[in-house]
Design a protein around this motif. Structure first.
Motif, PDB file in Angstrom:
ATOM      1  N   GLU A   1      -6.833   4.500  -3.615  1.00 31.72           N
ATOM      2  CA  GLU A   1      -5.728   4.262  -2.694  1.00 31.72           C
ATOM      3  C   GLU A   1      -5.098   5.580  -2.271  1.00 31.72           C
ATOM      4  OE1 GLU A   1      -5.026   1.407  -1.542  1.00 31.72           O
ATOM      5  OE2 GLU A   1      -5.633  -0.094  -3.009  1.00 31.72           O
ATOM      6  N   LEU A   2      -4.674   5.611  -1.015  1.00 33.92           N
ATOM      7  CA  LEU A   2      -3.873   6.727  -0.530  1.00 33.92           C
ATOM      8  C   LEU A   2      -2.432   6.253  -0.493  1.00 33.92           C
ATOM      9  CD1 LEU A   2      -3.727   9.541   0.793  1.00 33.92           C
ATOM     10  CD2 LEU A   2      -4.026   8.427   2.981  1.00 33.92           C
ATOM     11  N   VAL A   3      -1.575   6.853  -1.298  1.00 36.08           N
ATOM     12  CA  VAL A   3      -0.207   6.356  -1.377  1.00 36.08           C
ATOM     13  C   VAL A   3       0.779   7.398  -0.864  1.00 36.08           C
ATOM     14  CG1 VAL A   3      -0.747   4.933  -3.379  1.00 36.08           C
ATOM     15  CG2 VAL A   3       0.192   7.209  -3.712  1.00 36.08           C
ATOM     16  N   GLU A   4       1.920   6.911  -0.416  1.00 37.73           N
ATOM     17  CA  GLU A   4       3.039   7.790  -0.095  1.00 37.73           C
ATOM     18  C   GLU A   4       4.036   7.666  -1.243  1.00 37.73           C
ATOM     19  OE1 GLU A   4       4.580   6.869   3.771  1.00 37.73           O
ATOM     20  OE2 GLU A   4       2.613   6.945   4.706  1.00 37.73           O
TER      21      GLU A   4
ATOM     22  N   ARG B   1       6.936   6.588  -1.368  1.00 33.30           N
ATOM     23  CA  ARG B   1       7.671   5.315  -1.439  1.00 33.30           C
ATOM     24  C   ARG B   1       6.821   4.162  -1.944  1.00 33.30           C
ATOM     25  NH1 ARG B   1       7.045   3.156   4.411  1.00 33.30           N
ATOM     26  NH2 ARG B   1       5.677   4.720   5.283  1.00 33.30           N
ATOM     27  N   ASP B   2       5.498   4.369  -2.060  1.00 36.02           N
ATOM     28  CA  ASP B   2       4.652   3.321  -2.623  1.00 36.02           C
ATOM     29  C   ASP B   2       4.665   3.345  -4.145  1.00 36.02           C
ATOM     30  OD1 ASP B   2       3.763   2.498  -0.119  1.00 36.02           O
ATOM     31  OD2 ASP B   2       2.209   4.031  -0.082  1.00 36.02           O
TER      32      ASP B   2
ATOM     33  N   TYR C   1      -3.007  15.452   6.832  1.00 33.49           N
ATOM     34  CA  TYR C   1      -3.146  14.024   6.557  1.00 33.49           C
ATOM     35  C   TYR C   1      -4.583  13.556   6.693  1.00 33.49           C
ATOM     36  CZ  TYR C   1      -2.572   9.013   6.694  1.00 33.49           C
ATOM     37  OH  TYR C   1      -2.687   7.691   6.410  1.00 33.49           O
ATOM     38  N   PHE C   2      -5.272  14.124   7.672  1.00 37.99           N
ATOM     39  CA  PHE C   2      -6.678  13.734   7.840  1.00 37.99           C
ATOM     40  C   PHE C   2      -7.451  13.966   6.544  1.00 37.99           C
ATOM     41  CE2 PHE C   2     -10.943  15.415   8.435  1.00 37.99           C
ATOM     42  CZ  PHE C   2     -11.570  14.242   8.829  1.00 37.99           C
TER      43      PHE C   2
ATOM     44  N   MET D   1       2.326   1.423  -8.596  1.00 33.09           N
ATOM     45  CA  MET D   1       2.357   1.348  -7.140  1.00 33.09           C
ATOM     46  C   MET D   1       2.659  -0.082  -6.706  1.00 33.09           C
ATOM     47  SD  MET D   1      -1.615   1.887  -6.073  1.00 33.09           S
ATOM     48  CE  MET D   1      -2.973   1.207  -7.027  1.00 33.09           C
ATOM     49  N   ARG D   2       3.308  -0.175  -5.552  1.00 36.95           N
ATOM     50  CA  ARG D   2       3.686  -1.492  -5.042  1.00 36.95           C
ATOM     51  C   ARG D   2       2.523  -2.085  -4.270  1.00 36.95           C
ATOM     52  NH1 ARG D   2       8.165   1.667  -4.053  1.00 36.95           N
ATOM     53  NH2 ARG D   2      10.020   0.989  -5.163  1.00 36.95           N
ATOM     54  N   THR D   3       2.032  -3.214  -4.742  1.00 35.55           N
ATOM     55  CA  THR D   3       0.943  -3.867  -4.029  1.00 35.55           C
ATOM     56  C   THR D   3       1.387  -5.265  -3.630  1.00 35.55           C
ATOM     57  OG1 THR D   3      -0.078  -4.989  -5.892  1.00 35.55           O
ATOM     58  CG2 THR D   3      -0.641  -2.681  -5.591  1.00 35.55           C
ATOM     59  N   THR D   4       0.531  -5.910  -2.855  1.00 31.43           N
ATOM     60  CA  THR D   4       0.871  -7.270  -2.424  1.00 31.43           C
ATOM     61  C   THR D   4       0.934  -8.204  -3.630  1.00 31.43           C
ATOM     62  OG1 THR D   4      -1.468  -7.611  -2.014  1.00 31.43           O
ATOM     63  CG2 THR D   4      -0.098  -7.064  -0.125  1.00 31.43           C
TER      64      THR D   4
ATOM     65  N   SER E   1      -6.624  11.375   3.799  1.00 29.67           N
ATOM     66  CA  SER E   1      -7.243  10.065   3.975  1.00 29.67           C
ATOM     67  C   SER E   1      -8.754  10.157   3.773  1.00 29.67           C
ATOM     68  CB  SER E   1      -6.890   9.469   5.330  1.00 29.67           C
ATOM     69  OG  SER E   1      -7.595  10.093   6.351  1.00 29.67           O
TER      70      SER E   1
ATOM     71  N   ARG F   1     -10.675   7.979   1.013  1.00 28.80           N
ATOM     72  CA  ARG F   1     -11.725   7.070   1.458  1.00 28.80           C
ATOM     73  C   ARG F   1     -13.037   7.373   0.749  1.00 28.80           C
ATOM     74  NH1 ARG F   1     -14.511   7.801   6.073  1.00 28.80           N
ATOM     75  NH2 ARG F   1     -12.938   9.204   6.899  1.00 28.80           N
TER      76      ARG F   1
END
Lengths: 308, 554
Positions: free
Chosen positions: B246-249, B251-252, B233-234, B262-265, B237, B241
């Motif tokens: 974006e770093l997505v999983e 479920r995103d 995971y390090f 992707m799901r954003t705000t 990310s 970065r």
């Protein structure tokens, strides 16, 4: 901004603020307990825990207080748990938060006490906890881009601050707690500011007014509410599709107006109830913000294309 | 003065710093000089500051849910300029051949029709996915990122141990190792020019953007991670970065009508290129494991209809199957009409009767690996196995010869490593990383050097007590802007170790006559090093399982 990241930032803000405020609350109480000869230890401790909505500890002692609010990882209200949760969230959002900020959170987490400690060391720990929160806020303020992420972080932080200050204010209303307005003011870090503002004169009503209404004092309810409303309006403007967020704005606005335009003696007469209402509003707003911005994945399972 | 090298005695393996006569190799002179000037206390101080900087920055890997700093040794692994040029072109050549091979087996299968590789070998590979047959990547690239594991034999030859073209990991440590080392050993850096590793993220981003579906002007790139519990995971990310994406999983993300969002705000946002760090088996529950909680339902369909580009492509595993590995030299000749620049380790294909017979006779001295094993499952090291283990292996090999390959036990080369305040030889391997943007293949100068820390340890894997070293590729002397204040004449570029068959390639630039440095020695009875993959089977979380076959815990 990714919903998941926004959610993490919101909760980082909340947890770091919670750790800070819990440390202040504990510190104030420990001080008061030493000086107060009229209240039984067990009552004072029970009152404090009740303020934090903790009711599972029988006949709490000094030690229990430190454990439940301080160092016990398995207690959700403890400072250690708050920092662990903040770090978990930061890890998820690691690529969007500044390196310095991540390192400060990570270092704090690494330095968390791993077990119990004696109450003589409590102040060292609590001072340290407050410093780490202050460091976090400073780095965040100096390094974060003022985008949605920053607004969510600040929103979480402001809501938590409103919630915690309302608990501190409510503690003054306790008849047996031994906590009085001066110590509440100290707990909020606003004792000297209060004295200066009111030129040395102090009475209960002025103290309550200061903590509830004085928006110039950054730990007052009014300041926190105003900040929350500001953050919320920023994210609503940036993300017009979040339809339900308006409800949260109205909720906060109503609360602010209510506090602002109520008579202080009425608020004081009913302080405990009023402060519970503040906490309820914070919980409701958190709920609304979560559903409108952090829209979790639909729980339904996928179905094969063509059968839809 | 008893310096830190006073007890440095390389064993029978090739030592990267000292040659057989005990002379320091030219490439290591500067490092040797600055280390020799240090006391044991100073070295300990440097080692401690390296470890604490990693803990603070969270450069860690997960072992069984516990985060540990990734051990970084303070002595770098140095590669001379001339040798690096050979490795670089050898790695690029290999990636080019594997790329052509994948394009071929997922379309016409010329390589099969021409009899270079048996059809049955492809169709029996567990990583050959028919779901992506005929799916053409927009810019033709399937191997956007490759990690080719290299080792050096006692004779001094560099050989390929295996290819990783699915989800190779470890590149983040190349970047963090460098920045930590610059702070810890500044004088060693000031004495020589070392090629930078900083450009990786930009190269990767460029390659990913070029892979975007046609018609997308400004593609949105994301990195898809299994989640925070994944041991790499390090790295995910860090890459997100440094690329600014974006770093997505899983479920995103959401697939709609052959496109990915992707799901954003602010609602759903289109995604064009996904650099995925999730294994094929987990990436789409519709086509692969239906119990996957990490993947994105519908992703394979989106890829097939060109709505999104996936890097690396699905189904690449057929190219790093260990039995296909034995054919890579043939593939290079077939597709590129050239001889391999870097040779393979000698490998027996057990489905050939003569090979099987020979291997069965020598099981106790060979390493036997399952061909589709990833994460090191099922590898048996003859000299370390008990009689009953060998007996069980014999039965399984006879039962399923297609499932196994055998290799001689190779002693990896050694590099000085700080152990208990003393420098001692420890075994290393090297994983260079290659990025293919569709126009050319760029190899990150250096790569990840992994080191086995316990004495005589056969495993360079971090979860088995392995660490890493910074890998320094020296700049070619021609480009060196300053002259080293060295009383000796300008050191010759290191006499290049002859890589196998290098003579058949036109040398990239004039080099001194190749002189073998490694003296051929019989294999002694000392513990011998071989890279072994750890058994990760007990991990529960799916997240933790996503790993390229190298078993890299990073």
């Amino acid at each position: 901004m990714l919903s998941r990241i926004a959610e993490s930032l919101f909760w980082i803000g909340r947890y770091v603020e919670r750790a800070d405020d819990t440390a202040r609350l504990l510190q104030t109480h420990l001080r008061v307990l030493v000086e107060d000869t009229t209240t039984a230890e067990v009552d004072a401790c029970r009152n404090l825990l009740a303020l934090m909505s903790i009711d599972h500890v029988e006949d709490p002692t000094h030690e229990d207080l430190l454990r439940v609010l301080g160092y016990d990882r398995s207690e959700p209200s403890s400072i250690v748990a708050a920092w662990s949760a903040a770090r978990d969230n930061a890890r998820r959002a690691r690529e969007v938060i500044p390196m310095d900020l991540w390192e400060s959170i990570n270092t704090t987490w690494h330095q968390l006490p791993s077990g119990r400690f004696r109450s003589t060391r409590a102040h060292t720990f609590l001072d340290w906890a407050r410093e780490r929160s202050a460091l976090f806020s400073g780095i965040a303020r100096n390094t974060m881009v003022r985008d949605d992420g920053w607004q969510f972080l600040l929103l979480g932080r402001s809501l938590e601050q409103v919630d915690m200050t309302s608990r501190m204010v409510a503690s003054a209303a306790l008849t047996t707690g031994g906590t009085q307005w001066p110590s509440v003011l100290r707990g909020c870090g606003g004792h000297d500011a209060f004295l200066r503002t009111y030129r040395g004169f102090h009475a209960d009503q002025e103290a309550a007014e200061f903590l509830i209404l004085d928006a110039r004092f950054p730990r007052s309810l009014m300041h926190g509410l105003t900040a929350s409303i500001h953050c919320l309006s920023m994210v609503v403007n940036a993300n017009p599709s979040a339809s339900q967020a308006g409800e949260a704005m109205r909720d906060l606005g109503r609360l602010r107006a209510h506090l602002e335009y109520s008579r202080m003696d009425e608020l004081l007469a009913n302080l405990e109830h009023e402060m519970t209402a503040v906490q309820d509003t914070c919980a409701r707003v958190t709920q609304t913000v979560s559903t409108s911005f952090f829209a979790a994945e639909d729980p339904r399972a996928w179905i094969t294309e063509g059968t839809r | 003065m008893a310096d830190v090298f006073s007890n440095y005695h390389p064993g029978v393996a090739f030592d990267e710093m000292v040659d057989a006569a005990g002379t320091i190799r030219p490439s290591y002179k500067a490092v040797h000089t600055s280390l020799q000037a240090a006391t044991a206390d100073e070295l300990r101080g440097i080692a401690e500051s390296l470890a604490s900087s990693y803990t603070q920055a969270g450069v860690t890997f997960d072992v069984g849910g516990v985060e540990r700093p990734f051990p970084l040794d303070l002595v770098p692994r140095v590669i001379a300029a001339a040798e690096w040029e050979t490795i670089e072109s050898g790695v690029a050549q290999r990636v080019r051949a594997l790329e052509a091979f994948l394009a071929d087996v997922y379309s016409d299968g010329r390589v099969i029709a021409d009899g270079v590789i048996p059809r049955q070998l492809i169709s029996s590979s567990t990583h050959y996915h028919r779901a992506v047959w005929g799916a053409q990547p927009a810019n033709g690239v399937r191997v956007h990122v490759a990690g080719v594991d290299l080792i050096r034999t006692p004779e001094g030859d560099v050989r390929v141990l295996e290819d990783n073209v699915r989800v190779p990991s470890g590149v983040s440590y190349v970047m963090t190792n460098r920045s930590a080392m610059v702070n810890a050993l500044p004088d060693a850096f000031s004495n020589q020019r070392i090629r930078s590793v900083g450009g990786y993220s930009q190269r990767l981003l460029t390659a990913l953007r070029k892979a975007a579906p046609p018609g997308v002007d400004d593609p949105t790139v994301v990195v898809l991670t299994p989640g925070v519990y994944n041991s790499a995971y390090f790295e995910h990310s860090l890459l997100a970065r440094t690329m600014g994406v974006e770093l997505v999983e899983g479920r995103d993300l959401e697939c709609r009508r052959g496109r990915v969002f992707m799901r954003t705000t602010a609602g759903l946002r289109r995604v064009d290129v996904i650099y995925r760090r999730i294994d094929d088996e987990f990436i789409d529950p519709v086509h692969f494991r239906s119990d996957s909680m990490l993947g994105v339902p519908g992703l394979v369909n989106a890829v097939r209809c060109g709505g999104v580009a996936l890097a690396n492509a699905i189904g690449n595993g057929v190219a790093d199957d260990k039995l296909v590995y034995t054919y890579v030299p043939d593939l290079i000749r077939y597709y590129l009409h050239a001889e391999p620049i870097i040779a393979n380790i000698d490998t027996w294909r057990l489905e050939e009767p003569e090979a099987l017979e020979e291997v069965l006779d020598r099981l106790h001295e060979l390493v036997v690996k399952p061909v589709d094993g990833s994460g090191g499952k099922g590898i048996v090291i003859g000299p370390r196995a008990s009689l009953s283990e060998l007996e069980a292996l014999r039965r399984r090999v006879i039962q399923d010869p297609r499932g196994w390959i055998a290799q001689p036990l190779v002693q990896l080369s050694t590099v000085p490593t700080l152990i208990d305040d003393k420098l001692a030889p420890r075994h290393v391997d090297l994983r260079p990383f290659a990025v293919n943007n569709g126009e050319d293949i760029w190899v990150l100068p250096g790569g990840l050097t992994r080191v086995a820390l316990p004495e005589g340890e056969l495993v360079v894997n971090s979860s088995q007590g392995g660490g890493s070293k910074d890998t320094w590729v020296l700049s070619p002397p021609l480009n060196r802007p300053i002259t080293i204040t060295d009383p000796e004449p300008e050191p010759e570029p290191e006499p290049a170790v002859p890589l196998q068959d290098v003579q058949d390639q036109p040398p990239p630039r004039p080099r001194p006559t190749a002189v073998p440095l490694g003296v051929s020695r019989p294999l002694g009875s000392r513990p011998q090093a071989v890279r072994v993959m750890s058994d990760r089977g007990s991990r529960r979380e799916q997240q933790e399982q996503q790993q390229q076959s190298g078993g890299l815990p990073c």
